[in-house]
Write a protein that holds these residues in place. Sequence first.
Motif, short mmCIF file in Angstrom:
data_model
loop_
_atom_site.label_atom_id
_atom_site.label_comp_id
_atom_site.label_asym_id
_atom_site.label_seq_id
_atom_site.Cartn_x
_atom_site.Cartn_y
_atom_site.Cartn_z
N ARG A 42 5.34 -4.65 -0.83
CA ARG A 42 5.15 -3.22 -1.04
C ARG A 42 5.28 -2.49 0.29
N PRO A 43 6.12 -1.49 0.41
CA PRO A 43 6.21 -0.73 1.66
C PRO A 43 4.85 -0.16 2.04
N GLY A 44 4.45 -0.41 3.29
CA GLY A 44 3.17 0.09 3.77
C GLY A 44 1.97 -0.66 3.24
N TRP A 45 2.19 -1.86 2.73
CA TRP A 45 1.09 -2.64 2.15
C TRP A 45 -0.04 -2.88 3.14
N GLU A 46 -1.25 -2.64 2.70
CA GLU A 46 -2.46 -3.01 3.43
C GLU A 46 -3.30 -3.86 2.50
N PRO A 47 -3.91 -4.95 3.03
CA PRO A 47 -4.74 -5.79 2.17
C PRO A 47 -5.78 -4.98 1.41
N MET A 48 -6.00 -5.34 0.16
CA MET A 48 -6.92 -4.61 -0.71
C MET A 48 -8.07 -5.51 -1.14
N THR A 49 -9.21 -4.92 -1.35
CA THR A 49 -10.33 -5.67 -1.92
C THR A 49 -10.10 -5.85 -3.41
N GLY A 50 -10.85 -6.78 -4.00
CA GLY A 50 -10.75 -6.96 -5.43
C GLY A 50 -11.07 -5.69 -6.19
N GLN A 98 -6.23 -14.43 -2.85
CA GLN A 98 -7.26 -13.49 -3.25
C GLN A 98 -6.66 -12.29 -4.00
N THR A 99 -5.50 -11.84 -3.52
CA THR A 99 -4.82 -10.73 -4.18
C THR A 99 -4.33 -11.13 -5.55
N VAL A 100 -3.73 -12.30 -5.65
CA VAL A 100 -3.21 -12.77 -6.94
C VAL A 100 -4.34 -12.91 -7.95
#
Length: 456
Positions: A153-161, A187-189
Motif C-alpha cells: 500500500r502506498p504510504g503504508w504504516e504498520p497498524m495495530t489490530g 500480525q497484520t494478516v
Amino acid sequence: MALSLILGVFVSSTVAAAQDLVVQGGWLFDAITDEVTRNPGIMISGGRILEMGPANSDFGGAEIQILSLGEDEYVLPGIIDLHAHYNVNLLGEGRSDEVEINTLVYLANGVTTTFPAGEYNPERLLRAREEIDAGVRPGPRIIPSGPYFGRSRPGWEPMTGEQIHTEVADWVRRGVRGFKAKGADPQTVRALVEAAHRHGVTVTGHLDSGFRETTNAADAIRMGIDRVEHILGGVALDPTQPAYPVWVKVDTASAAFRETVRMFLDHGVRFNATITAPVYFTELEEGFDYWVDEREFFTPYVQQLVAEREPRQRNALMSELYWAMRRTTKAFYDAGGGDLITLGTDNPSRGEFLPGFSAHRELHAFVLAGIPEAAALRIATINGARAIGMGDILGTIEPGKLADLFVVRGNPLEEITNTRNVQHVIRGGELHDPSGLLQRARGRIGPTGPDDHAGW
C-alpha cells in the motif's frame, strides 16, 4: 454473518433490470458437468436465468429479444477473474487504477466478474462499480477489494489490530467485499483475517516464506486465510530466503510439498494460480500472441512510448517461476486440488497487454500445464464464484443464477483458445456486442502527451 448472505444481498440489490432474452441454438457448456451439450434454450428475465428449454408462449412479451446461435457457437458461463487488476503503469512511475476503458475490455472478453485483488485508488473502483450496477455504463461486476494491507500500500504504516478492525469495518460499510494482504507481517494478516471474517468477507494473500517478517502460507492457513495468490509456498519454502528463488526449484514429489498441499486441502483454502503473471516481466511464452492487437487500446502517445522502449529482455527468475507455477499448479490439481484452483490474471499493464484479454491466456496456460479443458473452464467460472461466496448465484448456467454468460465460436473443449473468439456477452441479462465494446475502447487508455502525465 455468512459470506454468501452479505454478498447475496450486495449483488441482488444492484442488478439493473434487463430486457427478457432467449438464447437458442448452438451448444452449451454449463460448468455443472464436464461436457458440451446441445443448448436446450436459455430463458432470461430480470437479469437471471429463468428456465432452461424451449421458450413457451407465456414467456416474455413484445419486447423479448431472441439470440439465435449458429452450429459452431458455444455458450459458456462468464469468466470470473480473481486477480483482475485495473491498475496500469504506463510511465514507469507507479500504478494507477484505470476504470473507464478496462471495464469495456474485460466485458468484451467475456469476463463478467472481477475482483481487483488490491487497489491503488479504491474510491475510484467503488464509483465505477456503482455506475456499472446502476446501468450508467457497461462493465463487469466489480467485487471491490479495497486498499492493500501491507507494504504494497502506498504510504503504508504498520497498524495495530484495533486499527485494522476499524478500517476493515469502514471499507465494508462503503462496499468493499474482500481484502488482500501483500507484504504483510503475520500480525497484520491475523488481524485482517479476523476483521474480514467478522464482516463475512474474504481475505487473499500475496505471501512469502516468512523471510524478514513476511507471512508464510502455512501460517496464514492456520490463521484462517481464504485464498493464496501465485504460489502454494508453505513448508516447502525456506524462511531464511525469499520465496521465489526457492519455489522455482521445488520438488513436487517431496514430503514438504505434499504437506503444503495437504494443508490447503484440509482447510479448503483456495489457490489463485496466476500462472501467466511472471511472463509480463520476462520474455514471452506460448499464448502471448495478439489475436486482437491490445496495443491499439492505448493512446497514440503511449503506443509511441512503448515502441521506443528497449526490447524485452529475459528475466531468469521470472521465466523459471512461470515454468515452476505451471508444474506445481498441475501437481496441486493431480493431488485433488482441482476444485480449489481459481483464475487470476495479475496483469498491471505497461502498454502491451490488457488483463481482459489475458484471462484467455491464463485459461490456455492451465491447459498447457496439463489440466483438461473442461476443468480449466470450471476453474475460470464456478471455482471463482465459490471462492468469493457467490457460488449460489454465479459460475454455472442453470435456473436461478444471474445471467452472466458469453458465446464463443468453436468448441473450447477441443481447443481452449477458442474462448478468444467471443461473439456475444451477456451480463445480468443484458446483451452486449464485444466488437462494439472494443471499438469504444480503442486509443483511449493513458495520457495523451507529455503534458498529460498527472494521475498516470
